[in-house]
Scaffold this active site. Structure first.
Site, PDB file in Angstrom:
ATOM      1  N   ILE A 146       0.834  -1.200   0.000  1.00 57.73           N
ATOM      2  CA  ILE A 146       0.000   0.000   0.000  1.00 57.73           C
ATOM      3  C   ILE A 146       0.867   1.246   0.000  1.00 57.73           C
ATOM      4  O   ILE A 146       1.719   1.428   0.886  1.00 57.73           O
ATOM      5  CB  ILE A 146      -0.943   0.007   1.219  1.00 57.73           C
ATOM      6  N   CYS A 147       0.662   2.117  -0.986  1.00 59.99           N
ATOM      7  CA  CYS A 147       1.362   3.390  -1.109  1.00 59.99           C
ATOM      8  C   CYS A 147       2.882   3.159  -1.100  1.00 59.99           C
ATOM      9  O   CYS A 147       3.395   2.410  -1.917  1.00 59.99           O
ATOM     10  CB  CYS A 147       0.899   4.349  -0.014  1.00 59.99           C
ATOM     11  N   GLN A 148       3.616   3.777  -0.189  1.00 56.55           N
ATOM     12  CA  GLN A 148       5.048   3.542  -0.108  1.00 56.55           C
ATOM     13  C   GLN A 148       5.347   2.057   0.118  1.00 56.55           C
ATOM     14  O   GLN A 148       6.340   1.533  -0.383  1.00 56.55           O
ATOM     15  CB  GLN A 148       5.648   4.368   1.025  1.00 56.55           C
TER      16      GLN A 148
END
Length: 354
Positions: A146-148
């Protein structure tokens, strides 16, 4: 009469209504004892430094023999996917028959100042993957980032392809320098060396202020003016406050990891150039031949679609599927679409490739 004339009666009524809502909000808040989040039961199966690896057992008949490991970003806390029962992507995945493992990074302190991306990816994530494989009794795991954490997952999979079966990046930046990437336009001016020398670890509160500054009217003025509407009754108030608690529950960032991530990914865009170095290992996305389900939000202001959609240009996967969700960065996980579309599609996609 002109366009600037005000109707006294209308203004008076609006002010009366606003004050009524303020009083109701105060009474609602006075009745609340605590704001509960992260309520789904789990076991901790591995610990290392601040990190804990959580295990969540499927709450219905298990439908996928390969486990799913979720790698969240270092910024904020992973309970965004488990804010409350009616908006919990985690609970929905469990209900649909997945066993889930989740990396909880914890809260870095001064002792973690020199942790770098090598520590996070080649050590922590790798140790978590090995723990998942041992606990589940499998040779591979599915990986959702998720994301980074999605960027970390891409790097890890490129460096350790044999341990990953299927890969799901969610709201994941790949090209960090698209023209509509507000974070890039902010990060390119950051003197990472000076920031780390000044702070050691980068304060989470400072990063939060930076994110809020990207949309000051919507995330500041508009949200505050609309707050009385959110706090009128207990259930709406709890939903609002759970989100606020998550937003401001921001761990500090280990200084060296922050420096490397800002310079290599945002400022130099090395991921898509096959030049990113994690320790002494170079990340080449063409090493990723795995099935990929790339999920991104249409209205994501932190990771715009352009930053995510390009992934298929840099990997070697012959089984690549993109899923666009009509939501923002957080809405992908907490909106009604997350419950009715995102979670079921993830499960169906994994089962078809199990």
């Amino acid at each position: 009469m002109n366009g600037f004339d005000l109707d006294i009666a209308t203004v008076s009524q609006e002010l009366f209504e606003f004050n009524r809502k303020l009083l109701k909000s105060y009474n609602t808040l006075a009745q609340l004892k605590e704001v509960d989040v992260d309520s789904t039961p789990y076991d901790v199966i591995y610990k290392e430094d601040k990190l804990k690896l959580r295990y969540y057992q499927a709450t219905s008949e298990k439908r996928c023999k390969t486990p799913l490991l979720i790698c969240y970003a270092l910024v904020n806390r992973p309970y965004m996917i488990d804010l409350e029962a009616k908006r919990s992507m985690l609970q929905r995945l469990l209900e649909l028959g997945l066993d889930i493992y989740l990396i909880d990074w914890g809260y870095p302190d001064a002792a973690d100042r020199y942790l770098d991306l090598d520590d996070y990816i080649n050590e922590y994530i790798n140790n978590c993957v090995d723990s998942v494989l041992q606990h589940a009794g499998t040779e591979q795991t599915n990986l959702l980032g998720i994301c980074q954490g999605g960027t970390f997952s891409l790097c890890y999979t490129a460096l350790n392809p044999d341990k990953i079966k299927n890969l799901i990046p969610m709201v994941t930046p790949v090209d960090f320098q698209t023209d509509d990437n507000l974070l890039y336009h902010l990060a390119k001016y950051v003197d990472a060396d000076l920031a780390v020398e000044t702070y050691g670890n980068i304060p989470g509160s400072m990063l939060n202020d930076s994110y809020n500054s990207l949309m000051p009217m919507r995330l500041g003025v508009q949200k505050n003016l609309g707050m009385p509407n959110q706090l009128e009754d207990k259930e709406r108030a709890l939903s609002f406050l759970r989100m606020e608690k998550w937003i401001y529950d921001s761990p500090d960032q280990a200084g060296e990891a922050f420096r490397q991530f800002i310079t290599q990914f945002f400022q130099q865009n090395k991921l898509i150039k096959a030049e990113a170095m994690i320790g002494d290992k170079r990340v080449d996305l063409t090493n990723i031949t795995h099935p990929i389900l790339n999920i991104f939000g249409s209205f994501d202001h932190l990771v715009p679609p352009k930053a995510s959609k390009v992934l298929n240009k840099y990997v070697s996967s012959s089984d690549y599927q993109a899923m666009e969700v009509k939501a923002g960065h957080i809405g992908v996980f907490v909106s009604g679409k997350s419950q009715t579309q995102v979670a079921p599609n993830i499960v169906d996609w994994l089962i078809a490739r199990d």
